[in-house]
Design a protein around this motif. Structure first.
Motif, PDB file in Angstrom:
ATOM      1  N   ARG A  25      12.432   5.807 -47.574  1.00 15.46           N
ATOM      2  CA  ARG A  25      13.717   5.270 -48.017  1.00 15.46           C
ATOM      3  C   ARG A  25      14.874   6.235 -47.789  1.00 15.46           C
ATOM      4  NH1 ARG A  25      12.102   3.748 -52.753  1.00 15.46           N
ATOM      5  NH2 ARG A  25      12.815   5.612 -53.889  1.00 15.46           N
ATOM      6  N   ARG A  26      14.545   7.537 -47.741  1.00 12.65           N
ATOM      7  CA  ARG A  26      15.612   8.547 -47.609  1.00 12.65           C
ATOM      8  C   ARG A  26      16.336   8.483 -46.257  1.00 12.65           C
ATOM      9  NH1 ARG A  26      12.748  13.899 -50.366  1.00 12.65           N
ATOM     10  NH2 ARG A  26      12.437  12.938 -52.443  1.00 12.65           N
ATOM     11  N   ILE A  27      15.621   8.007 -45.202  1.00 14.03           N
ATOM     12  CA  ILE A  27      16.280   7.928 -43.892  1.00 14.03           C
ATOM     13  C   ILE A  27      17.043   6.617 -43.733  1.00 14.03           C
ATOM     14  CG2 ILE A  27      14.529   9.436 -42.877  1.00 14.03           C
ATOM     15  CD1 ILE A  27      13.309   6.974 -41.581  1.00 14.03           C
ATOM     16  N   GLN A  28      16.953   5.749 -44.690  1.00 17.14           N
ATOM     17  CA  GLN A  28      17.709   4.489 -44.656  1.00 17.14           C
ATOM     18  C   GLN A  28      19.000   4.676 -45.448  1.00 17.14           C
ATOM     19  OE1 GLN A  28      16.619   1.921 -42.798  1.00 17.14           O
ATOM     20  NE2 GLN A  28      14.820   3.160 -42.248  1.00 17.14           N
ATOM     21  N   SER A  29      20.002   5.366 -44.807  1.00 16.76           N
ATOM     22  CA  SER A  29      21.253   5.724 -45.522  1.00 16.76           C
ATOM     23  C   SER A  29      22.221   4.561 -45.635  1.00 16.76           C
ATOM     24  CB  SER A  29      21.948   6.890 -44.800  1.00 16.76           C
ATOM     25  OG  SER A  29      22.324   6.484 -43.484  1.00 16.76           O
ATOM     26  N   GLY A  30      22.182   3.643 -44.664  1.00 10.93           N
ATOM     27  CA  GLY A  30      23.133   2.525 -44.669  1.00 10.93           C
ATOM     28  C   GLY A  30      24.396   2.786 -43.842  1.00 10.93           C
ATOM     29  N   PHE A  31      24.565   4.001 -43.261  1.00  9.19           N
ATOM     30  CA  PHE A  31      25.748   4.326 -42.442  1.00  9.19           C
ATOM     31  C   PHE A  31      25.435   4.095 -40.968  1.00  9.19           C
ATOM     32  CE2 PHE A  31      26.295   7.064 -46.206  1.00  9.19           C
ATOM     33  CZ  PHE A  31      27.484   6.530 -46.669  1.00  9.19           C
ATOM     34  N   LEU A  32      26.396   3.390 -40.259  1.00  2.90           N
ATOM     35  CA  LEU A  32      26.194   3.035 -38.863  1.00  2.90           C
ATOM     36  C   LEU A  32      26.115   4.260 -37.956  1.00  2.90           C
ATOM     37  CD1 LEU A  32      25.924   0.705 -36.871  1.00  2.90           C
ATOM     38  CD2 LEU A  32      28.416   0.705 -36.626  1.00  2.90           C
ATOM     39  N   TYR A  33      26.969   5.255 -38.227  1.00 10.12           N
ATOM     40  CA  TYR A  33      26.964   6.455 -37.386  1.00 10.12           C
ATOM     41  C   TYR A  33      25.655   7.213 -37.499  1.00 10.12           C
ATOM     42  CZ  TYR A  33      28.090   9.030 -41.705  1.00 10.12           C
ATOM     43  OH  TYR A  33      28.074   9.555 -42.962  1.00 10.12           O
ATOM     44  N   SER A  34      25.029   7.148 -38.679  1.00  9.63           N
ATOM     45  CA  SER A  34      23.747   7.830 -38.861  1.00  9.63           C
ATOM     46  C   SER A  34      22.673   7.170 -37.997  1.00  9.63           C
ATOM     47  CB  SER A  34      23.338   7.791 -40.332  1.00  9.63           C
ATOM     48  OG  SER A  34      22.058   8.368 -40.495  1.00  9.63           O
ATOM     49  N   TYR A  35      22.667   5.803 -37.997  1.00  7.43           N
ATOM     50  CA  TYR A  35      21.668   5.102 -37.192  1.00  7.43           C
ATOM     51  C   TYR A  35      21.886   5.367 -35.705  1.00  7.43           C
ATOM     52  CZ  TYR A  35      20.778   2.515 -41.523  1.00  7.43           C
ATOM     53  OH  TYR A  35      20.480   2.172 -42.792  1.00  7.43           O
ATOM     54  N   ALA A  36      23.239   5.399 -35.259  1.00  7.11           N
ATOM     55  CA  ALA A  36      23.561   5.663 -33.853  1.00  7.11           C
ATOM     56  C   ALA A  36      23.119   7.066 -33.451  1.00  7.11           C
ATOM     57  CB  ALA A  36      25.063   5.489 -33.616  1.00  7.11           C
ATOM     58  N   PHE A  37      23.336   8.019 -34.363  1.00 13.25           N
ATOM     59  CA  PHE A  37      22.934   9.401 -34.080  1.00 13.25           C
ATOM     60  C   PHE A  37      21.427   9.493 -33.849  1.00 13.25           C
ATOM     61  CE2 PHE A  37      21.214  13.399 -35.803  1.00 13.25           C
ATOM     62  CZ  PHE A  37      21.771  14.293 -34.896  1.00 13.25           C
ATOM     63  N   TRP A  38      20.635   8.857 -34.695  1.00 18.87           N
ATOM     64  CA  TRP A  38      19.173   8.945 -34.557  1.00 18.87           C
ATOM     65  C   TRP A  38      18.661   8.145 -33.364  1.00 18.87           C
ATOM     66  CZ3 TRP A  38      16.874  12.729 -36.562  1.00 18.87           C
ATOM     67  CH2 TRP A  38      17.269  13.287 -37.779  1.00 18.87           C
ATOM     68  N   MET A  39      19.421   7.088 -32.975  1.00 19.59           N
ATOM     69  CA  MET A  39      19.066   6.372 -31.751  1.00 19.59           C
ATOM     70  C   MET A  39      19.262   7.254 -30.528  1.00 19.59           C
ATOM     71  SD  MET A  39      20.651   2.590 -32.512  1.00 19.59           S
ATOM     72  CE  MET A  39      20.334   2.038 -30.850  1.00 19.59           C
ATOM     73  N   ILE A  40      20.366   8.018 -30.500  1.00 17.75           N
ATOM     74  CA  ILE A  40      20.637   8.927 -29.375  1.00 17.75           C
ATOM     75  C   ILE A  40      19.580  10.010 -29.328  1.00 17.75           C
ATOM     76  CG2 ILE A  40      22.283  10.635 -28.468  1.00 17.75           C
ATOM     77  CD1 ILE A  40      24.499   8.823 -29.663  1.00 17.75           C
ATOM     78  N   VAL A  41      19.242  10.585 -30.489  1.00 19.52           N
ATOM     79  CA  VAL A  41      18.214  11.628 -30.545  1.00 19.52           C
ATOM     80  C   VAL A  41      16.891  11.085 -30.015  1.00 19.52           C
ATOM     81  CG1 VAL A  41      16.820  13.050 -32.096  1.00 19.52           C
ATOM     82  CG2 VAL A  41      19.293  12.916 -32.416  1.00 19.52           C
ATOM     83  N   GLY A  42      16.550   9.881 -30.399  1.00 16.50           N
ATOM     84  CA  GLY A  42      15.305   9.282 -29.937  1.00 16.50           C
ATOM     85  C   GLY A  42      15.324   9.041 -28.440  1.00 16.50           C
TER      86      GLY A  42
END
Length: 651
Positions: free
Chosen positions: A622-639
């Motif tokens: 649950r901790r990685i589910q922050s709800g912020f769009l930029y956070s999800y975009a950042f982790w998509m780029i890292v992946g």
């Protein structure tokens, strides 16, 4: 013999039991009594007719009634085998049951459970008849268990008494131990023969004897020995042999008619009948027969000792039953099956007589059972006294009485045997003659002779019983006196049982005794020169001396041998061991399995543990589910970068 008439023998008591139990007010108290008595009387008459037909040359009947089910090629049927062995048991069971039914009219007259009691005893008669008439192991097991269930209901008939509930639960549990072995024995027969039919199993007994049963590793037992010992463990439970005897004395908590019905001629003799029926199997195993012999001898002597120190009139007779069942088992152990059945028959009459006489005394004394508070009843209850005396004389083996012929023949058969354990058994059954005479006439002298020791309350309420209770005493006293004289020749030495009992020629001790038999009168005359008669006389004399002549001597001996008296009063500590060792271990094991297995492993680790693990993983995810769009975009780029890096390395 007609199958339809034979079918009525067990069905009539069953129908009467159902009508008496379910009929309620429509049938009523009087109707329940008349209905069940009439049904058992008809069954008794039909049983006598079947026995007479067999005696006049009619062939034995072995026929299935219907097939219950077929499983993997095994037919599970209900069927009857009515030969001379089962016919004898049918007559004994129905005659004693009829006497008990009539006696119950007077004994239970004021009991609120009067109608329910008649339902139970008629149902018990049905179960016992199904057992003795069976032609296969399935029906035998049905009758075996049905007898156990109804005995549970009868022992706990007065269910408001905690002692009665404890006694019936104890009887039920101890018999389950024996029945587990019995079921294993039946399973062994089925495994090696592929059938539950007696005829098939008996025919294949020599082949089973050649097999070895491997339990663990390379060690093994002869298969037939294992099967016979397992079957006999079932008999040890039903016929109360050491160490599965502990239920029978406590079962005296039930009404006295049940003590006579269960413990004289029916339930406790089921094990003796079963081993006699299984003689083709037991004859193939010397080890199993020696096991039977030693267990029976131990029961015969050591249970008799307990009757000496007991003061409850019913329990003394109960310990006598234990001892006499041991005698019957000894006869089985030396292959004298006909003698065992002969003693079973004679014992049924005089032991039922003694139980019913004890019940008459209890009713007359307003339910007093302690012999130390009796005395002087000989003139006040003359019919009960004289019939009790006949039963006692038969029990101790007085010449010309029924018990003399069966007991002395039994002792002679043991003496003639060369089987392992026969020497020990001969000592036990011979010493048991003195013990039997001592406790039997201790009961007679304490109850009927000497000064009256009745307290004021008992004296005020004293009344002799009516003829509805005296009549069965007289009816049972007649065979207790005469039946041994007239039946020893044909039943034991005349080949009465025919093919019903099979004995190997090398084991046939009865044939050896038969060569010297010159008739019942000569047999009784010969007893004057044998040890058992004088041991019985010595037992009676000692009882007279210590009870009537010098009772203070008995008290002095008790004080000097306190350790021995304590051992006997505590019944060799079997009950203490069962309750404080076996029961405590069982409770400890159950608690450990509950806490360690159920609570810790199943509930704690599997159920709650799996739920907790999922919850822990979910809480971290649950901790990685922050709800912020930029956070999800950042982790998509890292992946994406990691994926491209992996592809470049692979290239």
């Amino acid at each position: 013999m007609d199958m339809h008439h034979l079918l009525l023998v067990p069905m009539l008591p069953l129908a009467a039991a159902l009508l008496a139990g379910l009929g309620g007010r429509l049938v009523g108290r009087t109707g329940a009594a008349l209905l069940t008595i009439a049904a058992v009387a008809a069954s008794c008459w039909l049983s006598i007719q079947a026995l007479l037909a067999l005696l006049h040359g009619a062939p034995a009947l072995n026929s299935p009634i219907y097939t219950w089910l077929v499983s993997d090629g095994v037919d599970m049927q209900v069927g009857f085998l009515v030969d001379r062995l089962s016919a004898l048991m049918m007559v004994v069971v129905t005659f004693v049951s009829l006497c008990v039914h009539v006696y119950t009219v007077g004994y239970m007259h004021d009991d609120p459970g009067y109608q329910r009691f008649f339902c139970y005893i008629s149902l018990f008669t049905f179960a016992m008849l199904m057992l003795v008439m069976s032609n296969n192991f399935l029906q035998l097991f049905f009758g075996w268990e049905a007898v156990g269930v109804v005995s549970y209901l009868l022992i706990g008939f007065w269910y408001t008494r905690p002692s009665a509930i404890f006694a019936n639960l104890k009887a039920f549990l101890v018999n389950r131990v024996g029945d587990f072995g019995f079921l294993l024995g039946i399973a062994g027969v089925l495994y090696y023969t592929g059938s539950l039919d007696y005829e098939v199993a008996f025919g294949q007994a020599p082949q089973i004897a050649t097999h070895t049963l491997h339990v663990a590793g390379t060690a093994g037992w002869p298969a037939l020995t294992a099967i016979c010992i397992c079957l006999f463990i079932g008999a040890m439970g039903k016929s109360a042999q050491v160490p599965l005897h502990v239920w029978l004395p406590d079962s005296m908590e039930g009404p006295t008619p049940i003590s006579a019905l269960i413990h004289a001629a029916t339930m406790v003799t089921a094990g003796i009948f079963m081993v006699a029926r299984m003689s083709p199997l037991f004859e193939q195993s010397e080890t199993a027969l020696s096991f039977v012999l030693v267990i029976g001898a131990t029961t015969a002597l050591f249970m008799g000792f307990l009757g000496i120190v007991n003061n409850d009139i019913k329990r003394v007779v109960a310990y006598s039953t234990l001892s006499q069942l041991g005698y019957m088992t000894v006869a089985l152990g030396v292959s004298a099956y006909s003698v065992a059945m002969f003693h079973l028959m004679t014992h049924a009459f005089f032991k039922a007589l003694l139980f019913l006489a004890a019940g008459a005394v209890i009713v007359a004394l307003h339910h007093e059972q302690d012999m130390r508070r009796m005395g002087g009843l000989r003139k006040r209850m003359p019919v009960t006294y004289w019939t009790s005396l006949i039963g006692a004389l038969a029990l101790i083996g007085t010449p010309f009485f029924s018990g003399f012929y069966s007991k002395d023949t039994l002792i002679e058969a043991v003496h003639a045997s060369h089987r392992a354990g026969a020497g020990y058994a001969y000592f036990c059954v011979t010493a048991g003659v003195f013990v039997t005479a001592f406790y039997t006439f201790r009961l007679i002298f304490m109850t009927f002779h000497g000064p009256s020791r009745l307290d004021h309350h008992t004296e005020e309420h004293f009344h002799d019983v009516g003829w509805n209770m005296k009549g069965p005493l007289v009816a049972l006293a007649i065979p207790s006196l005469l039946i041994g004289y007239f039946t020893i020749g044909p039943e034991v030495f005349g080949g009465y049982f025919g093919d019903s009992i099979r004995v190997l020629e090398s084991h046939d001790v009865v044939a050896e005794l038969g060569r010297e038999f010159r008739g019942p009168a000569q047999f009784a005359e010969h007893a004057v020169f044998t040890l058992p008669l004088w041991l019985a006389a010595a037992g009676v004399l000692c009882a007279w001396y210590f009870v009537l002549r010098r009772p203070e001597r008995a008290e002095a001996i008790r004080q000097r041998t306190g350790w021995l008296y304590g051992l006997l009063v505590n019944k060799y500590y079997f009950d203490w061991f069962n309750e404080n060792v076996l029961a405590r271990l069982a409770r400890g094991l159950g608690t450990a399995l509950w806490r360690g297995g159920d609570q810790a492993v199943i509930d704690g680790l599997i159920v709650n543990g799996s739920a907790g693990t999922v919850g822990w993983i979910a809480s971290r995810a649950r901790r990685i589910q922050s709800g912020f769009l930029y956070s999800y975009a950042f982790w998509m780029i890292v992946g994406l970068v990691l994926l491209l890096g992996w592809l470049l390395v692979r290239a």
